[in-house]
Write a protein that holds these residues in place. Sequence first.
Motif, PDB file in Angstrom:
ATOM      1  N   VAL A 209      -7.188   9.317  -2.523  1.00 26.79           N
ATOM      2  CA  VAL A 209      -6.853   8.071  -2.069  1.00 26.79           C
ATOM      3  C   VAL A 209      -7.926   7.415  -1.030  1.00 26.79           C
ATOM      4  CG1 VAL A 209      -4.535   8.362  -2.364  1.00 26.79           C
ATOM      5  CG2 VAL A 209      -5.540   9.204  -0.253  1.00 26.79           C
ATOM      6  N   ASP A 210      -7.968   6.114  -1.190  1.00 25.96           N
ATOM      7  CA  ASP A 210      -9.024   5.439  -0.507  1.00 25.96           C
ATOM      8  C   ASP A 210      -8.379   4.618   0.726  1.00 25.96           C
ATOM      9  OD1 ASP A 210     -11.343   4.331   0.813  1.00 25.96           O
ATOM     10  OD2 ASP A 210     -11.769   3.232  -0.934  1.00 25.96           O
ATOM     11  N   ASP A 211      -8.301   4.854   2.113  1.00 27.72           N
ATOM     12  CA  ASP A 211      -7.878   4.044   2.958  1.00 27.72           C
ATOM     13  C   ASP A 211      -6.397   3.770   2.779  1.00 27.72           C
ATOM     14  OD1 ASP A 211      -8.917   4.133   5.251  1.00 27.72           O
ATOM     15  OD2 ASP A 211     -10.574   2.706   4.928  1.00 27.72           O
ATOM     16  N   CYS A 212      -5.474   4.571   2.139  1.00 27.85           N
ATOM     17  CA  CYS A 212      -4.058   4.275   1.983  1.00 27.85           C
ATOM     18  C   CYS A 212      -3.048   3.618   3.019  1.00 27.85           C
ATOM     19  CB  CYS A 212      -3.399   5.263   1.073  1.00 27.85           C
ATOM     20  SG  CYS A 212      -3.438   6.799   2.044  1.00 27.85           S
TER      21      CYS A 212
ATOM     22  N   SER B 221      -1.389  -0.467   7.148  1.00 23.23           N
ATOM     23  CA  SER B 221       0.145  -0.179   7.629  1.00 23.23           C
ATOM     24  C   SER B 221      -0.233   0.132   9.317  1.00 23.23           C
ATOM     25  CB  SER B 221       0.309   1.573   7.298  1.00 23.23           C
ATOM     26  OG  SER B 221       0.581   1.291   5.789  1.00 23.23           O
ATOM     27  N   ASP B 222       0.751  -0.360   9.955  1.00 26.84           N
ATOM     28  CA  ASP B 222       0.894  -0.074  11.148  1.00 26.84           C
ATOM     29  C   ASP B 222       0.653   1.296  11.713  1.00 26.84           C
ATOM     30  OD1 ASP B 222       3.599   0.927  11.785  1.00 26.84           O
ATOM     31  OD2 ASP B 222       4.158  -0.869  10.955  1.00 26.84           O
ATOM     32  N   ASP B 223       0.479   1.666  12.856  1.00 29.47           N
ATOM     33  CA  ASP B 223       0.253   3.220  13.439  1.00 29.47           C
ATOM     34  C   ASP B 223       1.207   3.883  13.234  1.00 29.47           C
ATOM     35  OD1 ASP B 223      -2.461   2.701  13.986  1.00 29.47           O
ATOM     36  OD2 ASP B 223      -2.105   2.276  16.275  1.00 29.47           O
ATOM     37  N   GLU B 224       2.491   3.354  13.247  1.00 26.21           N
ATOM     38  CA  GLU B 224       3.892   4.191  13.054  1.00 26.21           C
ATOM     39  C   GLU B 224       4.001   4.784  11.622  1.00 26.21           C
ATOM     40  OE1 GLU B 224       8.600   4.073  13.643  1.00 26.21           O
ATOM     41  OE2 GLU B 224       7.414   2.555  14.949  1.00 26.21           O
ATOM     42  N   ARG B 225       3.917   3.920  10.832  1.00 28.86           N
ATOM     43  CA  ARG B 225       4.087   4.126   9.302  1.00 28.86           C
ATOM     44  C   ARG B 225       2.903   4.880   8.839  1.00 28.86           C
ATOM     45  NH1 ARG B 225       6.381  -1.303   9.611  1.00 28.86           N
ATOM     46  NH2 ARG B 225       8.511  -1.001   9.093  1.00 28.86           N
ATOM     47  N   ALA B 226       1.562   4.578   9.449  1.00 29.68           N
ATOM     48  CA  ALA B 226       0.448   5.135   8.874  1.00 29.68           C
ATOM     49  C   ALA B 226       0.483   6.859   9.322  1.00 29.68           C
ATOM     50  CB  ALA B 226      -0.732   4.864   9.290  1.00 29.68           C
TER      51      ALA B 226
ATOM     52  N   ASP C 131       0.846  -1.164  -0.168  1.00 26.78           N
ATOM     53  CA  ASP C 131       0.011   0.051   0.056  1.00 26.78           C
ATOM     54  C   ASP C 131       0.761   1.253  -0.119  1.00 26.78           C
ATOM     55  OD1 ASP C 131      -2.420  -1.576  -0.177  1.00 26.78           O
ATOM     56  OD2 ASP C 131      -2.682  -1.225   2.139  1.00 26.78           O
ATOM     57  N   GLN C 132       1.789   1.323   0.542  1.00 27.02           N
ATOM     58  CA  GLN C 132       2.762   2.454   0.829  1.00 27.02           C
ATOM     59  C   GLN C 132       3.651   2.563  -0.496  1.00 27.02           C
ATOM     60  OE1 GLN C 132       5.415   1.571   4.025  1.00 27.02           O
ATOM     61  NE2 GLN C 132       3.461   1.427   5.480  1.00 27.02           N
ATOM     62  N   LEU C 133       3.886   1.414  -1.261  1.00 24.44           N
ATOM     63  CA  LEU C 133       4.385   1.587  -2.298  1.00 24.44           C
ATOM     64  C   LEU C 133       3.295   2.141  -3.425  1.00 24.44           C
ATOM     65  CD1 LEU C 133       6.739   0.925  -4.458  1.00 24.44           C
ATOM     66  CD2 LEU C 133       6.008  -1.402  -4.793  1.00 24.44           C
ATOM     67  N   HIS C 134       2.527   1.813  -3.252  1.00 26.11           N
ATOM     68  CA  HIS C 134       1.408   2.182  -4.418  1.00 26.11           C
ATOM     69  C   HIS C 134       1.118   3.925  -4.160  1.00 26.11           C
ATOM     70  CE1 HIS C 134      -0.215  -2.202  -5.233  1.00 26.11           C
ATOM     71  NE2 HIS C 134       0.631  -1.604  -6.331  1.00 26.11           N
ATOM     72  N   LEU C 135       1.101   4.229  -2.826  1.00 23.13           N
ATOM     73  CA  LEU C 135       0.776   5.609  -2.673  1.00 23.13           C
ATOM     74  C   LEU C 135       2.267   6.358  -3.313  1.00 23.13           C
ATOM     75  CD1 LEU C 135      -0.413   7.794  -1.282  1.00 23.13           C
ATOM     76  CD2 LEU C 135       0.496   7.495   0.829  1.00 23.13           C
ATOM     77  N   ALA C 136       3.330   5.906  -2.881  1.00 24.33           N
ATOM     78  CA  ALA C 136       4.344   6.528  -3.546  1.00 24.33           C
ATOM     79  C   ALA C 136       4.430   6.619  -4.924  1.00 24.33           C
ATOM     80  CB  ALA C 136       5.879   5.766  -3.291  1.00 24.33           C
ATOM     81  N   VAL C 137       3.952   5.781  -5.555  1.00 22.17           N
ATOM     82  CA  VAL C 137       3.681   5.683  -7.127  1.00 22.17           C
ATOM     83  C   VAL C 137       2.658   6.923  -7.521  1.00 22.17           C
ATOM     84  CG1 VAL C 137       2.900   4.320  -9.039  1.00 22.17           C
ATOM     85  CG2 VAL C 137       4.307   3.329  -7.510  1.00 22.17           C
ATOM     86  N   ARG C 138       1.599   6.706  -6.910  1.00 23.19           N
ATOM     87  CA  ARG C 138       0.591   7.787  -7.069  1.00 23.19           C
ATOM     88  C   ARG C 138       1.093   9.305  -6.784  1.00 23.19           C
ATOM     89  NH1 ARG C 138      -3.574   5.291  -3.127  1.00 23.19           N
ATOM     90  NH2 ARG C 138      -3.522   3.009  -4.061  1.00 23.19           N
TER      91      ARG C 138
ATOM     92  N   HIS D  21     -11.652   4.521   9.152  1.00 15.20           N
ATOM     93  CA  HIS D  21     -10.907   4.449  10.471  1.00 15.20           C
ATOM     94  C   HIS D  21     -10.658   5.800  11.121  1.00 15.20           C
ATOM     95  CE1 HIS D  21      -9.463   0.374   9.316  1.00 15.20           C
ATOM     96  NE2 HIS D  21      -9.206   0.831   8.085  1.00 15.20           N
ATOM     97  N   ARG D  22     -11.852   6.483  11.115  1.00 12.62           N
ATOM     98  CA  ARG D  22     -12.108   7.743  12.014  1.00 12.62           C
ATOM     99  C   ARG D  22     -11.322   7.847  13.215  1.00 12.62           C
ATOM    100  NH1 ARG D  22     -17.575  10.493  13.698  1.00 12.62           N
ATOM    101  NH2 ARG D  22     -16.539  12.303  14.941  1.00 12.62           N
ATOM    102  N   ALA D  23     -11.549   6.882  14.197  1.00 15.21           N
ATOM    103  CA  ALA D  23     -10.862   7.120  15.369  1.00 15.21           C
ATOM    104  C   ALA D  23      -9.105   7.044  15.343  1.00 15.21           C
ATOM    105  CB  ALA D  23     -11.213   5.902  16.351  1.00 15.21           C
ATOM    106  N   ARG D  24      -8.727   6.151  14.218  1.00 16.38           N
ATOM    107  CA  ARG D  24      -7.372   6.179  13.965  1.00 16.38           C
ATOM    108  C   ARG D  24      -6.605   7.549  13.652  1.00 16.38           C
ATOM    109  NH1 ARG D  24      -3.888   2.387   9.685  1.00 16.38           N
ATOM    110  NH2 ARG D  24      -2.171   1.904  10.896  1.00 16.38           N
ATOM    111  N   HIS D  25      -7.521   8.373  12.908  1.00 10.77           N
ATOM    112  CA  HIS D  25      -6.795   9.419  12.342  1.00 10.77           C
ATOM    113  C   HIS D  25      -7.097  10.600  13.274  1.00 10.77           C
ATOM    114  CE1 HIS D  25      -5.762   8.581   8.230  1.00 10.77           C
ATOM    115  NE2 HIS D  25      -6.462   7.478   8.366  1.00 10.77           N
ATOM    116  N   GLU D  26      -8.235  10.531  14.073  1.00  7.00           N
ATOM    117  CA  GLU D  26      -8.457  11.351  15.140  1.00  7.00           C
ATOM    118  C   GLU D  26      -7.360  11.161  16.236  1.00  7.00           C
ATOM    119  OE1 GLU D  26     -12.334  10.549  16.723  1.00  7.00           O
ATOM    120  OE2 GLU D  26     -13.327  11.842  15.318  1.00  7.00           O
ATOM    121  N   ALA D  27      -6.887   9.994  16.584  1.00  9.36           N
ATOM    122  CA  ALA D  27      -5.721   9.850  17.401  1.00  9.36           C
ATOM    123  C   ALA D  27      -4.444  10.547  16.785  1.00  9.36           C
ATOM    124  CB  ALA D  27      -5.720   8.489  17.556  1.00  9.36           C
TER     125      ALA D  27
END
Length: 125
Positions: free
Chosen positions: A59-62, A66-71, A34-41, A94-100
């Motif tokens: 992007v949709d849930d890119c 990914s683990d929290d650190e990389r996200a 997923d990270q590679l595809h984001l880098a390509v985009r 993943h609203r709660a994750r992004h709020e954190a």
Amino acid sequence: MRFGDDFDFSVRIPGGGQQPRGKALMQLSAGARDQLHLAVRLAIGEFLSRGREPVPLLVDDCFATSDDERARAGMKLLIEQFAPRHQVILATCHRARHEAFAALDRGLYADKVCRLEVKAPSWVG
């Protein structure tokens, strides 16, 4: 990473030389893919914007796999490096994750991130 004329790409994997996209992807975890595809985009967005109006990025849930650190690092990259020149629209369930992340990096998110919650119509399960 190398791009061909058709925007297909190959990846240099440590100890493995240059690998075509399909073979390279099989060697990566879901999060790394997923990270590679984001880098390509992002690279394609930069390429298409050279000397022109910057293209938006949708992007949709890119970072879903990914683990929290990389996200969190990926969000910082999008906000600090890409968003100043491009409109970035990130759809996520993943609203709660992004709020954190926003709580951890208040200064980064404060004036640069706008959240919009879209509710499903009542007829959707």
